[in-house]
Write a protein that holds these residues in place. Structure first.
Motif, PDB file in Angstrom:
ATOM      1  N   LEU A 292       5.679 -26.001 -32.932  1.00 16.01           N
ATOM      2  CA  LEU A 292       7.107 -26.257 -32.832  1.00 16.01           C
ATOM      3  C   LEU A 292       7.395 -27.719 -33.164  1.00 16.01           C
ATOM      4  N   TYR A 293       7.259 -28.610 -32.219  1.00 16.31           N
ATOM      5  CA  TYR A 293       7.494 -30.032 -32.498  1.00 16.31           C
ATOM      6  C   TYR A 293       6.317 -30.667 -33.231  1.00 16.31           C
TER       7      TYR A 293
ATOM      8  N   MET B   6       5.525 -29.447 -36.028  1.00 16.04           N
ATOM      9  CA  MET B   6       6.079 -29.321 -37.370  1.00 16.04           C
ATOM     10  C   MET B   6       5.033 -28.895 -38.404  1.00 16.04           C
TER      11      MET B   6
ATOM     12  N   LEU C  24      10.814 -27.814 -37.378  1.00 16.57           N
ATOM     13  CA  LEU C  24      10.231 -27.241 -36.177  1.00 16.57           C
ATOM     14  C   LEU C  24       9.923 -25.774 -36.459  1.00 16.57           C
TER      15      LEU C  24
ATOM     16  N   ALA D 295      16.112 -30.713 -35.697  1.00 22.96           N
ATOM     17  CA  ALA D 295      15.785 -30.542 -34.284  1.00 22.96           C
ATOM     18  C   ALA D 295      16.890 -31.038 -33.366  1.00 22.96           C
TER      19      ALA D 295
END
Length: 351
Positions: free
Chosen positions: A229-230, A232, A259, A279
């Motif tokens: 997710l974060y 990437m 993300l 994001a």
């Protein structure tokens, strides 16, 4: 002099960390509309969709829930890409103990003529894996509850990948259980996420990674792909069929500027991602619902010595906000929204 150097070094590290997080938030991005073909918004319940699972013959399981409610209310529907005119059919669940139902990830496996569905259920008291037997008699889908699985290594679960009637992988998006620790872990970007293999007791099978989210497997069962997710990007792993251990593969991994919520692997072994390209808009919508978060679907093909990345779908949020999951089947692209709504697109592209 050494004190000045030490303070300067710490200052540079802090500035670099802040700039990295600002980059992740995507304040610099502009999102344009891009369609693979004709797209149609599908009528669906007002709940957001967390995950989808493509089964044989184009049947899709759709996990959705109102995660802001308490107790958490969730449902699972079917949608047949071979007969989209049938619409969404709610699955009747039987035999399940009383308790909130918040499905955020699901996977299926067929064994000895039976179909089993594994569901990540995020409850107030913790995260659990629930196992069901799926039946499609007379085109009326039902799921019979079989068991609930929990393990001390299961922390903050995100998605599940079934590989047998009692065997599965699961992603731990983070380690911290309390909200304060979770925020600290998130903003410090600690790689405390992991992938577990359970049969049904669990063991760690991945290297430390930053916020793993979705997980899917190639048709030949040789590779497992995990979306970050974060983080990437998408991490690719080679799977040992004997031990189910995962070995990182740089040639099967890719960094992306979005993300990556969930990942899907089609029959050709190509990877599809449902992503949040901005994001800061995604977070603002999750907290205050003031800004429509954009959506993005990427298609990744791994060649012998290269990787090809195509942007198949992009939207500023007006047609489909916050894309959470995607499946591709016979030139049909089904995209889900974490907010609400579903989108069915023609993807008549010469791959």
């Amino acid at each position: 002099m050494w004190k000045f150097l030490l303070v300067s070094f710490v200052g540079l590290v802090v500035v670099q960390h802040i700039l990295t997080f600002v980059y992740i938030m995507g304040y610099h991005k502009f999102v344009f509309k891009h369609r693979p073909g004709k797209c149609k918004v599908l009528s669906f319940i007002d709940y957001g969709v967390a995950d989808m699972e493509l089964m044989p013959d184009g049947l899709v399981l759709v996990a959705s829930s109102n995660y802001r409610s308490n107790p958490k209310i969730g449902v699972i529907h079917t949608f047949n890409l071979s007969r989209p005119e049938d619409g969404f059919v709610r699955i009747v669940i039987s035999g399940r103990p009383q308790g909130s139902f918040h499905p955020i990830g699901l996977s299926s496996v067929c064994d000895a003529g039976s179909s089993y569905v594994f569901v990540v259920n995020k409850q107030n008291m913790g995260d659990f894996i629930e196992v069901f037997e799926l039946s499609m008699k007379e085109n009326k889908p039902t799921m019979r509850f079989l068991k609930e699985i929990n393990d001390p290594l299961m922390r903050r679960l995100s998605d599940v990948l079934a590989v047998g009637p009692d065997q599965f992988y699961v992603t731990n998006q983070a380690y911290s259980l309390d909200p304060g620790g979770r925020l600290f872990e998130h903003y410090m970007m600690f790689p405390w996420g992991s992938v577990l293999y359970c049969d049904p007791s669990c063991r760690l099978v991945s290297n430390p990674i930053f916020e793993p989210s979705g997980i899917h497997m190639s048709p030949d069962k040789k590779y497992v792909y995990v979306s970050l997710l974060y983080g990437m990007g998408v991490h690719g792993y080679k799977r040992d069929p004997a031990t189910n251990a995962l070995t990182p593969q740089t040639d099967r991994s890719v960094s992306l500027s979005s993300l990556v919520d969930n990942v899907f692997v089609d029959v050709n072994g190509s990877v599809w991602t449902a992503s949040h390209p901005a994001a800061f808009k995604y977070e603002a919508y999750e907290k205050h619902k003031r800004i429509l978060p954009p959506s993005q679907v990427l298609h990744i093909r791994f060649r012998a010595s290269s990787k090809e990345i195509f942007e198949v779908y992009s939207d500023d949020g007006t047609q489909l906000p916050a894309s959470s999951s995607v499946v591709f089947y016979r030139d049909k692209l089904l995209i889900a929204s974490r907010s609400k709504g579903m989108l069915l697109c023609d993807a008549n592209i010469n791959w």
